[in-house]
Design a protein around this motif. Structure first.
Motif, PDB file in Angstrom:
ATOM      1  N   PHE A 239       0.849  -1.189   0.000  1.00  0.00           N
ATOM      2  CA  PHE A 239       0.000   0.000   0.000  1.00  0.00           C
ATOM      3  C   PHE A 239       0.880   1.232   0.000  1.00  0.00           C
ATOM      4  O   PHE A 239       2.061   1.211   0.397  1.00  0.00           O
ATOM      5  CB  PHE A 239      -0.969   0.003   1.188  1.00  0.00           C
ATOM      6  CG  PHE A 239      -0.329   0.307   2.513  1.00  0.00           C
ATOM      7  CD1 PHE A 239      -0.106   1.623   2.938  1.00  0.00           C
ATOM      8  CD2 PHE A 239       0.059  -0.724   3.373  1.00  0.00           C
ATOM      9  CE1 PHE A 239       0.481   1.898   4.158  1.00  0.00           C
ATOM     10  CE2 PHE A 239       0.642  -0.457   4.590  1.00  0.00           C
ATOM     11  CZ  PHE A 239       0.863   0.859   4.985  1.00  0.00           C
ATOM     12  N   GLY A 240       0.315   2.309  -0.473  1.00  0.00           N
ATOM     13  CA  GLY A 240       0.967   3.615  -0.429  1.00  0.00           C
ATOM     14  C   GLY A 240      -0.041   4.629   0.086  1.00  0.00           C
ATOM     15  O   GLY A 240      -1.248   4.514  -0.161  1.00  0.00           O
ATOM     16  N   THR A 241       0.435   5.617   0.808  1.00  0.00           N
ATOM     17  CA  THR A 241      -0.471   6.606   1.390  1.00  0.00           C
ATOM     18  C   THR A 241      -0.240   7.976   0.759  1.00  0.00           C
ATOM     19  O   THR A 241       0.719   8.191   0.012  1.00  0.00           O
ATOM     20  CB  THR A 241      -0.247   6.718   2.902  1.00  0.00           C
ATOM     21  OG1 THR A 241       1.056   7.279   3.159  1.00  0.00           O
ATOM     22  CG2 THR A 241      -0.339   5.338   3.562  1.00  0.00           C
ATOM     23  N   ASP A 242      -1.142   8.881   1.101  1.00  0.00           N
ATOM     24  CA  ASP A 242      -1.050  10.233   0.548  1.00  0.00           C
ATOM     25  C   ASP A 242       0.131  11.004   1.134  1.00  0.00           C
ATOM     26  O   ASP A 242       0.495  12.071   0.637  1.00  0.00           O
ATOM     27  CB  ASP A 242      -2.353  10.992   0.810  1.00  0.00           C
ATOM     28  CG  ASP A 242      -2.603  11.205   2.300  1.00  0.00           C
ATOM     29  OD1 ASP A 242      -2.206  10.332   3.113  1.00  0.00           O
ATOM     30  OD2 ASP A 242      -3.191  12.237   2.653  1.00  0.00           O
ATOM     31  N   ARG A 243       0.757  10.460   2.166  1.00  0.00           N
ATOM     32  CA  ARG A 243       1.936  11.109   2.765  1.00  0.00           C
ATOM     33  C   ARG A 243       3.245  10.534   2.223  1.00  0.00           C
ATOM     34  O   ARG A 243       4.318  10.902   2.677  1.00  0.00           O
ATOM     35  CB  ARG A 243       1.899  10.946   4.284  1.00  0.00           C
ATOM     36  CG  ARG A 243       0.699  11.612   4.959  1.00  0.00           C
ATOM     37  CD  ARG A 243       0.818  11.535   6.465  1.00  0.00           C
ATOM     38  NE  ARG A 243       0.917  10.137   6.913  1.00  0.00           N
ATOM     39  CZ  ARG A 243       1.424   9.769   8.079  1.00  0.00           C
ATOM     40  NH1 ARG A 243       1.934  10.675   8.906  1.00  0.00           N
ATOM     41  NH2 ARG A 243       1.457   8.492   8.425  1.00  0.00           N
ATOM     42  N   GLY A 244       3.140   9.619   1.254  1.00  0.00           N
ATOM     43  CA  GLY A 244       4.346   9.053   0.670  1.00  0.00           C
ATOM     44  C   GLY A 244       4.831   7.798   1.346  1.00  0.00           C
ATOM     45  O   GLY A 244       5.890   7.265   0.979  1.00  0.00           O
ATOM     46  N   GLN A 245       4.092   7.298   2.311  1.00  0.00           N
ATOM     47  CA  GLN A 245       4.497   6.063   2.989  1.00  0.00           C
ATOM     48  C   GLN A 245       4.222   4.866   2.078  1.00  0.00           C
ATOM     49  O   GLN A 245       3.236   4.824   1.357  1.00  0.00           O
ATOM     50  CB  GLN A 245       3.729   5.912   4.297  1.00  0.00           C
ATOM     51  CG  GLN A 245       4.149   4.686   5.126  1.00  0.00           C
ATOM     52  CD  GLN A 245       3.364   4.591   6.424  1.00  0.00           C
ATOM     53  OE1 GLN A 245       2.417   5.351   6.655  1.00  0.00           O
ATOM     54  NE2 GLN A 245       3.756   3.669   7.280  1.00  0.00           N
ATOM     55  N   PHE A 246       5.123   3.864   2.161  1.00  0.00           N
ATOM     56  CA  PHE A 246       4.987   2.685   1.329  1.00  0.00           C
ATOM     57  C   PHE A 246       5.448   1.466   2.121  1.00  0.00           C
ATOM     58  O   PHE A 246       6.484   1.488   2.778  1.00  0.00           O
ATOM     59  CB  PHE A 246       5.825   2.830   0.059  1.00  0.00           C
ATOM     60  CG  PHE A 246       5.772   1.626  -0.846  1.00  0.00           C
ATOM     61  CD1 PHE A 246       4.672   1.394  -1.644  1.00  0.00           C
ATOM     62  CD2 PHE A 246       6.833   0.728  -0.907  1.00  0.00           C
ATOM     63  CE1 PHE A 246       4.618   0.293  -2.485  1.00  0.00           C
ATOM     64  CE2 PHE A 246       6.790  -0.370  -1.741  1.00  0.00           C
ATOM     65  CZ  PHE A 246       5.675  -0.593  -2.541  1.00  0.00           C
ATOM     66  N   LEU A 247       4.647   0.386   2.030  1.00  0.00           N
ATOM     67  CA  LEU A 247       5.007  -0.864   2.678  1.00  0.00           C
ATOM     68  C   LEU A 247       4.557  -2.012   1.768  1.00  0.00           C
ATOM     69  O   LEU A 247       3.401  -2.068   1.373  1.00  0.00           O
ATOM     70  CB  LEU A 247       4.336  -0.995   4.044  1.00  0.00           C
ATOM     71  CG  LEU A 247       4.646  -2.295   4.819  1.00  0.00           C
ATOM     72  CD1 LEU A 247       6.139  -2.397   5.136  1.00  0.00           C
ATOM     73  CD2 LEU A 247       3.821  -2.371   6.111  1.00  0.00           C
ATOM     74  N   ALA A 248       5.513  -2.896   1.459  1.00  0.00           N
ATOM     75  CA  ALA A 248       5.215  -4.019   0.573  1.00  0.00           C
ATOM     76  C   ALA A 248       5.760  -5.299   1.166  1.00  0.00           C
ATOM     77  O   ALA A 248       6.830  -5.303   1.795  1.00  0.00           O
ATOM     78  CB  ALA A 248       5.826  -3.788  -0.810  1.00  0.00           C
ATOM     79  N   LEU A 249       5.025  -6.367   0.960  1.00  0.00           N
ATOM     80  CA  LEU A 249       5.449  -7.686   1.406  1.00  0.00           C
ATOM     81  C   LEU A 249       5.431  -8.607   0.182  1.00  0.00           C
ATOM     82  O   LEU A 249       4.413  -8.774  -0.477  1.00  0.00           O
ATOM     83  CB  LEU A 249       4.504  -8.226   2.481  1.00  0.00           C
ATOM     84  CG  LEU A 249       4.964  -9.515   3.155  1.00  0.00           C
ATOM     85  CD1 LEU A 249       6.134  -9.234   4.090  1.00  0.00           C
ATOM     86  CD2 LEU A 249       3.815 -10.160   3.924  1.00  0.00           C
ATOM     87  N   GLU A 250       6.599  -9.237  -0.116  1.00  0.00           N
ATOM     88  CA  GLU A 250       6.723 -10.063  -1.310  1.00  0.00           C
ATOM     89  C   GLU A 250       7.286 -11.422  -0.944  1.00  0.00           C
ATOM     90  O   GLU A 250       8.284 -11.524  -0.221  1.00  0.00           O
ATOM     91  CB  GLU A 250       7.631  -9.379  -2.326  1.00  0.00           C
ATOM     92  CG  GLU A 250       7.768 -10.122  -3.634  1.00  0.00           C
ATOM     93  CD  GLU A 250       8.574  -9.322  -4.648  1.00  0.00           C
ATOM     94  OE1 GLU A 250       8.714  -9.819  -5.787  1.00  0.00           O
ATOM     95  OE2 GLU A 250       9.065  -8.229  -4.311  1.00  0.00           O
TER      96      GLU A 250
END
Length: 462
Positions: A127-138
């Motif tokens: 997911f990505g947020t409007d504040r530029g945060q990003f978290l991914a699980l692969e």
């Protein structure tokens, strides 16, 4: 000479042409033996050909329907996983939960660890947020063990950090740091979801030597502003493997294309993309090595994405296209609107694949039928010859009768009528001879009486 005598005069010729009885019999027998056999054979051939055509149409249409169903089931995997984060039309409690997952990434990571292992074709959630945060699980496979790579970018940071993790929150093994300022808000999946204001599939793309597409859905705050976007990647590799495992016909093929006409999957193993100037570019079916696929794509391309007249449904068809000395059956079946894509499946199969065995059987049947007809014709000729010979003997007997001769009885014939007629002619000839002898005897006696009478008259007058 009376009129009756003139009617039977031997010198009088018949009106119109005459034919030999042998010719009439042979022609009649051949005609009435060949016509039914030829007619029945032609009707059987037409019926068999129509049955094969109907069956082949059902086969290619069933293949198209099966590919459509399998592809939609493949796409449904992405929807099923994303439904675990947020539903297509979320209720208020579901929306609150989705906001909480973005606001507390640890909760998202716990759920992602579970969901990433649910579907083999969905290896990555983020997911990505409007504040530029990003978290991914692969999900990754290393040394036969399943590990997860966690990619994290916190608000205000300029780079993403990648870790290997065996459980949620594990950051012990640092792998790499990805530089640049490509924050999530600048990425296509984020922008498409925000612009569309609903769950969307991105166009198919190439990544790490395989095709995939991204499913994304926005999450909104209470005031209607965008909080962020959930997304996941869906691999399309197994879709191609499914198509290659399908049995259509010896030379049949099936492929799936997107609305731009670019290959998504193919049963022939054609390359779906190629490297051009250092970048991977997707290919179209017209670049296939398979001539039938190229011909089918040329037939289907003008109808891709087009709708029927006075309808919103996209065009579909089953057509027959002449290809060299064969006929190619082409099925176009659009699908995917309910899944969020506008793809089409195209099935191509030469008609000879379905008619080859029938044609071989037909050739054998025609050979046997031809041999049977030849034998029948020979039998008819022989029968006509024997019949004409018997009638010729009857004709000769009639001629003998006309010459006051006694014709012999045909004792060797097996035809009752011929035997009776020859017997009648024989008896009639004998009777005629007896009558003739009686007439001659009577005439002789009359002659003698006349001579005696003349002698007596002469004696009396002397």
């Amino acid at each position: 000479m009376t009129s009756g005598d003139r009617a039977v005069s031997p010198g009088r010729k018949p009106h119109g042409p005459t034919w030999s009885l042998r010719t009439v019999l042979m022609s009649s027998l051949l005609l009435f033996s060949l016509m039914p056999a030829t007619t029945v054979g032609w009707l059987l051939y037409r019926s068999n050909l129509q049955s094969v055509r109907t069956l082949s149409e059902k086969i290619v249409q069933n293949v198209a329907q099966r590919v459509k169903t399998d592809t939609e089931n493949h796409l449904q995997q992405a929807h099923a996983v994303l439904d675990g984060l947020i539903q297509v039309r979320p209720s208020e409690p579901v929306t609150l939960r989705a906001r909480l997952l973005m606001q507390k990434p640890a909760l998202f990571e716990q759920g992602a660890f579970v969901m990433a292992g649910m579907m083999q074709d969905v290896p990555r959630l983020y997911f990505g947020t409007d504040r530029g945060q990003f978290l991914a699980l692969e999900r990754h496979e290393e040394d036969g063990a399943g590990l997860f790579w966690v990619t994290e970018r916190k608000p205000g940071e300029q780079a993403e950090q990648v870790f290997s993790a065996s459980h949620p929150g594990d950051r012990r093994v640092f792998r790499q740091q990805e530089g640049g300022n490509d924050e999530p808000r600048n990425r296509s999946w984020y922008q498409m979801a925000v612009t569309g204001k609903e769950r969307v599939f991105t166009p198919v793309k190439t990544e790490e030597g395989q095709l995939l597409l991204t499913l994304a859905q926005p999450v909104y705050q209470e005031d209607g502003a965008v909080l962020g976007v959930f997304a996941l990647d869906l691999l399309l590799t197994r879709l191609g493997q499914t198509l290659r495992g399908m049995r259509i016909s010896p030379h049949g093929a099936v492929f799936v294309v997107d609305e731009q006409g670019l290959l998504v999957a193919s049963s022939t193993g054609d390359a779906l993309f190629s490297e051009v100037d250092g970048t991977l570019q997707r290919r179209t079916p017209e670049q296939s090595r398979n001539a039938f696929i190229r011909s089918a794509y040329a037939e289907a391309m003008p109808s891709l994405g087009q709708t029927e007249a006075f309808s919103v449904q996209r065009k579909s068809f089953l057509r027959r296209v002449a290809v060299d000395a064969d006929t190619l059956m082409v099925v176009l079946k659009p699908f995917g609107e309910s899944m969020g894509v506008r793809w089409s499946v195209v099935v191509a199969a030469p008609e000879s694949d379905f008619t080859a065995e029938t044609d071989n059987a037909l050739q054998h049947t025609l050979a046997v039928t031809g041999l049977t007809l030849v034998l029948g014709a020979l039998l008819a000729i022989g029968l006509a010859y024997r019949l004409s010979r018997r009638f010729k003997l009857l004709s000769a007997a009639a001629a003998q009768l006309a010459q006051a001769q006694v014709p012999p009885v045909q004792h060797t014939t097996h035809l009752t009528e011929v035997h009776q007629l020859s017997q009648t002619l024989h008896d009639s000839a004998e009777k005629l001879q007896r009558n003739q002898a009686a007439i001659e005897a009577h005439a002789q006696a009359l002659h003698q009486v006349n001579e005696t009478l003349e002698v007596r008259v002469a004696e009396r007058t002397a």
